[in-house]
Each structure stands twice: as structure tokens, then as C-alpha cells.
Design a protein around this motif. Structure first.
Motif: not given
Lengths: 365, 365
Positions: A94-95, A72-73, A116-121
Motif C-alpha cells: 500500500i505504501a 487500494i481505493s 493513507v488509511r486502513n493500512s498496516n505495518h
């Protein structure tokens, strides 16, 4: 009732952790993801629970469609705001970390938001909202998702079932936990009904021509789910508006993909979906005791309102799920036979021992 | 189409200002309230427009049920949060000033929230959300209101039609402006249909026994409006959950009245209703040009989605209202004959000259 097996919650947790570690997720991240996935089953939201391990997460991780470590950046940060890039890691991790940082910021500033961008389900959006509860904060969690929903008057999938989750602490009562898709129903529920060969009520979704259909296959294949409201006459443009709002906050504001740009992670491109989190520290506005007392009173008022004939209870958002989680924590968590078979097959595929032992079934439900 | 007269927007504005000044509102506050009331009619939301002057605001002001000057006091303040007491003034003025301060705070901190207690009916919630737009901010505006809505499985009015309004700036396109009651419809619409002797579709509301009814009188008299979703099968508990959330943020969090505690202002007690406002400065998260470009793209995608047969357009929240306002600003604002008669009567009652002159009607609508 479909055939299912019942497992101790902790057995399921350990089992999921082992699979994720086997797929090279760091131990602590595997724990985070497993806890959130288990929580979905505990709350009765099986469509977002362990069934997703063989159907989504294992394929994604083992094919390298998503990164097994969440790098995570920070894109942008102020005392009250944080904009993150999830590095295409596991959405749950991430979440979770994003909401942790949101809560930290809200401790200092009273309110904070994190995109948050570039994440998933991320599983159940409600989990992250609920993280705020133990800090006496109101938590908000939104995510966009793969398109399944048609705008009012459209006949194709343009936005996700884009959930809104809000958790609010109470006193003696269970917290208020609203965790709702902005569509009438979710794609996960349609999947389950397709497996059971069951029709759906008119109003849940449309076929490719835009006509309401009772066939869930036609909804997912060329059609679309209707926004909350179900029809123009019942104001489905409100559900559509809410779904689009979630896409704006999670996609456009966060700088992630949005609308039909959101896809399942695959060999060509990541999903690049986005989330939006917020936390409000109650006692910056009102003393927490007064707030909780009023929450309890509000809840009592709803629970004790005169009921429609034939109805036994009026619920508060989240109440059923808390009761179910209490019960499943005591008695064990049901997992559909179909999910168990998929888990067995997945373990075989990735060379991980399948070591789950069900609790003998008690038939007096 | 009901008989109506058409007036120049500015004539209506001056007329409303004059009435409020006549009732001892300070000139600047009268201007604020008049502008917001006119905006409702301009946007086609006539149930919240000038009709309310004779039916709500004049009686409240002239009987002293609400204060003609908004003495707003601060209960609590931090750089990002503000909790206000509206001093039982005119809701429009209180909400306007609260949102102004919210925007000021968001200029410095990137995000801000303001809660308000001891306030009154604020007209269209969307107005305050839209105040954020010219500052390139996302605006959020919520208010609780007199109970008209039954929780799912209940048969009495327990919460207001509690609107959610969110405004988001775009580039070339109109901003996204969602301004929605969390119930299927508002009480104001039912009032209008009752005046026209028209039935309502099954699903909008229930009678006193909890059964759906086509008679809007039964809904308002002993029954209740259904939450968005309309029925259990179509997930009305989501609309109910959203409505309760608005009551939590505006009532419980703000320290105002909530649920059945919210009443019309009267001789015995003020309404004491509450609001919740938030503003998010977009460029603290993403450069505003990128954000607006993506907003335009999202809007184009929705507008150009394949349509259901027989439908000509897919709308974005607020689009219809912006187009209507453009037209009414050019051609004049329609006011129902009934409202004009009520205004004439009200002017007679309070001794204020009725000096509105309609534009000659053009019949080619």
C-alpha cells in the motif's frame, strides 16, 4: 555479537517472495514487499527486516487478519493531493503504491501529498521517502503505529514510535536519509535486547509506575518507551510533540485510527493505521545541479567538522546505512540465528520449502 | 523570579510600532513586526520577544545592516510553489508575507509551499505556522539560523537551533502548536541563564573540547549546544538529523546560506538566512468537522492519560502558551527589568521617547 548466518541478498529476496506467493499474495505485490523487507536488513535495520516475516506478516496473512491483495481505493483526489484507503492489505504494498502516485503527482505539480488509511505495518518508513530520490525529489514518509510511547509526564503507552523519514538527493555524496522513530528507541530494539537478556540505559523507558528502568521487559510490559529527549529536563516534550504530530498527520488527517485506537491486526478488527507521504520536485524551486552542489558542500562541512576526542567520524543521516548496504550487497546479509529458526518453523507451518543456504562465514569482520 | 515590570499588551505593541516607524520602517510593516514580537512575549517565549528589539533589531535597522523596507521579489512561481527573495528586510515581515501567500495558494490548490532566501531572524517560527489556523489549514514554518549546535560527535557549532513549527486546528480545544528548536535548548535561554549566573544541567551543551559542561558561558564561547536527544546514547543524532533537515529545506532548497555560512547581519554581509513554509487545507482530505472532532478526541486522550506520580497535567504542544497568552492579555505582559533598561537606553540612542508605563504589580502570582 550474536550468532548469525549470512545469505546472498538475492537469495533472501527470492525466499521472501516465495513465502508471500505461497500465502496467495499476487506475484508483483510479493516482490514489492520482499524488496522493502530485504532493504531493511541491507541497511542494518534488522528489527524491520526478515525477522518480521515469521513474527508478523505470515501470521497476519495466514490467519486472514490482513488482506493478501492490496485493494487500494481512492477517497479523494486533486492534482496535488490524494487520500487513499488501503483495504487492510500488506502495508508495504500500500505504501509503495501510494508513494508512486505521490511522485507522479509531484512530477506534474512540483509538490504532492498522499494520505493513507486502513493500512498496516509498512516496514522501514525510509524506503518510501527514498523512492523520491531517483526523480530528484525530496521524499517524506510518516506512519503511525501501535502505542509504545508515553507522553511527557504520563506513564502509559499512548502513541506509537511514529517514525519520520525524509530523503534528500545529493550530488557526489550519498543522499541525506533521515529515518527516525520519534521515541528514544524502537520497540523492535527492546525485543532484541530482551532476547539477549541485556539491560537498557536509564532514560530509554519507564516501568508501570512511571520511573525510569533498566529492564526492557518492564518497559514493554506495563511501562512505556520515552519520547526523543528522554527526560523533561532534556526536553522530551519535543519528541512527544513530534510523535503526536505524526499521529495527527497519519491518523487524524488521513482518517485512520490514532493513539490507543491503533492495534495489531487481529481476528476482531484490522489495525487501520495510517500513513502520510509527500514529494517535492527540487527543480521547481532551484536548478537541481545547484541544489546538489550545495548538498555536497553541506555534507562535506558536517563530515569535516572538528571531532570530539575519541570519535573518528561525523555522519550524515543515512550514511552508515548506505555503506552497510553496499557491503551486505557484496558480502551477503547477516540474519540472526533466532530469525533463521523462526523462518524454518514458519515454513514448516505453512508447508513451504525452506531452501536458504548460507554463505560460508568469513570471520575477519 | 527575576524582577520584571508588567505592561498592557497593547501599550507594548504601540511602543514597538513607534520605534520601528522611527527607524523608517513603513507603518504596515512596523505593525506586522510588532505584532509578532509581542506574540512571543504573550506566549512566554521572552527570548524572542521585546528583548530582541534593543539587542538585535534596532542595531540592525539603525546601522543599515538590514533593509528597513522588505522588498520581496519572486524568483520562481507555480500554482503550488513559490520561491522568494526577501531583499534582506526584516525577517518577521518577509516571513509574514510569505506565509500569507502560501495560504492563498493552499486555498486554491489544497497544499502549497513557499521558500524564502535573503531573509533575517523571524522571531518565533510558530507565529507563521499559526497563521494557517483560521483558514482551517495545517501550517508549517521552518527557519535556519546562526550556528550554535554541534552535530553528534563534533565539538563546534555547525548548524543553528533551527526550529520546526507546526500548527494544527482543533475543535473545542486549543490548536496543536509545536514550536521547537531541534537542539535541546536555544541560545536565547542560555543568554538568560548567563545573566542570572545560573548553571545548566549536563547534557544541554559542550565546551570547546567536546565535554559536557554546566557553564553556559563555555557553551556559547567556543563550545556548542547539543542536538535534541542530548547524547549519543539517547540518540542525539536524531535531533542533529532534524536540525540538518531544516538547514536543507531553508538553506539549500531555498538557495539561502546554510551551516556556518549563516551569520548575524553585519556591515560586510547580510545574514542571508532562509525559511520554508507549507500549508495544507484540511478539507481537501477530510471534512473539517470530522477532523476537528478527532483532534479533540486525540487531545482528550493525551490529557487524560495516567500520570507519573507528582505530575498534575499532561500537556499538548502549545497548550501552556495559549493559557499564558490568555492570562497576559488579561493581566498584562511581564518584561524583565533588564529588557526595560535596554529599551530605555535604545530609545535614548535613537531619539525616540520612552513612554511605557507599567501596570502596578499584583503580587499574588
Amino acid at each position: 555479537v550474536e550468532k548469525h548466518f549470512v545469505y546472498r541478498a538475492n537469495d533472501l529476496y527470492e525466499f521472501i517472495v516465495k513465502i508471500f506467493v505461497h500465502l496467495n499474495m499476487p506475484f508483483d505485490e510479493a516482490q514489492i514487499a520482499a524488496r522493502i523487507i530485504l532493504e531493511a536488513d541491507l541497511r542494518g535495520i534488522h528489527s524491520h527486516g526478515i525477522i518480521r516475516v515469521p513474527t508478523l506478516y505470515v501470521p497476519w496473512l495466514s490467519h486472514g487478519y490482513i488482506s493478501n491483495k492490496a485493494s487500494i481505493s481512492t477517497i479523494n483526489e486533486t492534482p496535488v493531493m490524494l487520500s487513499l484507503d488501503g483495504g487492510n492489505g500488506m502495508g508495504h504494498v500500500i505504501a509503495y503504491k501510494a508513494m508512486q502516485r505521490c511522485i507522479e503527482k509531484a512530477k506534474h505539480c512540483g509538490v504532492a501529498i498522499v494520505t493513507v488509511r486502513n493500512s498496516n505495518h509498512l516496514g522501514i518508513a525510509g524506503y518510501y521517502a527514498m523512492m523520491a530520490l531517483e526523480h530528484d525529489m525530496i521524499g517524506i514518509s510518516l506512519t503511525n503505529s501501535t502505542p509504545y510511547v508515553a507522553p511527557t509526564y504520563a506513564r502509559t503507552k499512548m502513541i506509537g514510535t511514529n517514525p519520520i523519514a525524509v530523503a534528500v538527493p545529493a550530488g557526489e555524496e550519498y543522499p541525506f536519509v533521515l529515518d527516525m522513530a520519534t521515541s528514544v528507541v524502537t520497540q523492535g530494539l527492546l525485543d532484541i535486547l530482551i532476547n539477549h537478556n541485556e539491560p537498557i540505559p536509564l532514560g530509554w523507558g519507564i516501568d508501570g509506575s512511571g520511573a525510569n528502568t533498566t529492564d526492557p521487559r518492564k518497559v514493554l510490559d506495563g511501562g512505556a518507551i520515552n519520547p526523543l529527549g528522554a527526560s523533561d529536563l532534556m526536553r522530551s516534550y519535543k519528541g512527544y510533540g513530534l510523535g503526536l504530530l505524526v499521529d495527527i498527520l497519519c491518523g487524524v488527517l488521513a482518517g485512520a485510527n490514532f493513539s490507543t485506537g491503533v492495534t495489531r491486526p487481529g481476528p476482531k478488527a484490522p489495525a487501520h493505521l495510517g500513513h502520510f507521504f509527500a514529494a517535492i520536485k527540487v527543480d521547481t524551486i532551484r536548478p537541481i545541479e545547484n541544489f546538489k552542489k550545495d548538498m555536497d558542500q553541506l555534507i562535506h562541512q558536517m563530515n569535516s567538522a572538528p571531532k570530539v576526542e575519541g570519535q573518528e567520524r561525523i555522519y550524515i543521516a543515512g550514511e552508515k546505512e548506505f555503506e552497510l548496504a553496499d557491503r551486505y550487497n557484496r558480502e551477503g546479509v547477516p540474519v540472526y540465528e533466532e530469525a533463521v529458526h523462526l523462518l524454518e518453523q514458519t515454513c514448516k507451518d505453512i508447508g513451504n520449502e525452506f531452501n536458504l543456504t548460507p554463505i560460508p562465514l568469513i570471520e575477519n569482520d
